[in-house]
Design a protein around this motif. Structure first.
Motif, PDB file in Angstrom:
ATOM      1  N   MET A   1       1.281  -1.200   0.220  1.00  0.00           N
ATOM      2  CA  MET A   1       0.085  -0.367   0.022  1.00  0.00           C
ATOM      3  C   MET A   1       0.983   1.104   0.199  1.00  0.00           C
ATOM      4  N   THR A   2       1.983   0.786   0.642  1.00  0.00           N
ATOM      5  CA  THR A   2       2.930   2.599   1.165  1.00  0.00           C
ATOM      6  C   THR A   2       3.481   2.722  -0.288  1.00  0.00           C
ATOM      7  N   LYS A   3       3.569   1.482  -1.147  1.00  0.00           N
ATOM      8  CA  LYS A   3       4.040   1.788  -2.610  1.00  0.00           C
ATOM      9  C   LYS A   3       2.994   2.255  -3.512  1.00  0.00           C
ATOM     10  N   LEU A   4       2.611   1.853  -3.161  1.00  0.00           N
ATOM     11  CA  LEU A   4       0.596   2.494  -4.547  1.00  0.00           C
ATOM     12  C   LEU A   4       1.124   4.155  -3.597  1.00  0.00           C
ATOM     13  N   SER A   6       2.943   6.402  -2.841  1.00  0.00           N
ATOM     14  CA  SER A   6       4.815   6.809  -3.090  1.00  0.00           C
ATOM     15  C   SER A   6       4.800   6.751  -4.935  1.00  0.00           C
ATOM     16  N   ILE A   7       3.790   5.676  -5.597  1.00  0.00           N
ATOM     17  CA  ILE A   7       3.705   6.365  -7.267  1.00  0.00           C
ATOM     18  C   ILE A   7       2.679   7.281  -7.548  1.00  0.00           C
ATOM     19  N   ALA A   8       1.870   7.134  -6.592  1.00  0.00           N
ATOM     20  CA  ALA A   8       1.403   8.310  -6.687  1.00  0.00           C
ATOM     21  C   ALA A   8       1.789   9.755  -5.991  1.00  0.00           C
ATOM     22  N   ARG A   9       2.127   9.728  -5.057  1.00  0.00           N
ATOM     23  CA  ARG A   9       2.947  10.727  -4.832  1.00  0.00           C
ATOM     24  C   ARG A   9       3.868  11.361  -6.342  1.00  0.00           C
TER      25      ARG A   9
END
Length: 72
Positions: A1-4, A6-9
């Motif tokens: 979830m944190t990877k998603l 960070s990709i969105a940011r």
């Protein structure tokens, strides 16, 4: 979830597309200004030649076929 997240940011903070749009608008403005300047110079030169032909025709320049052809 944190990877998603960070990709969105990273996607949100990406500004290369905005810079490309700004440069495209700048190029469009420069192109339009250049075209208007060239047209303006062309109109000025045409006016100068027309005035010259009028002056030559008014002073007895009978052999001036270039001005006569341009006036026709």
């Amino acid at each position: 979830m944190t990877k998603l997240i960070s990709i969105a940011r990273a996607f949100r903070d990406e500004e290369s597309g905005a810079a490309m749009v700004e440069y495209s608008i700048l190029i469009g403005i420069i192109a339009a200004a250049s075209i208007l300047i060239i047209i303006g110079i062309g109109v000025w030169v045409t006016g100068q030649f027309t005035g010259l032909c009028t002056a030559l025709n008014g002073h007895g320049a009978t052999g001036n076929t270039a001005c006569a052809a341009a006036a026709a």
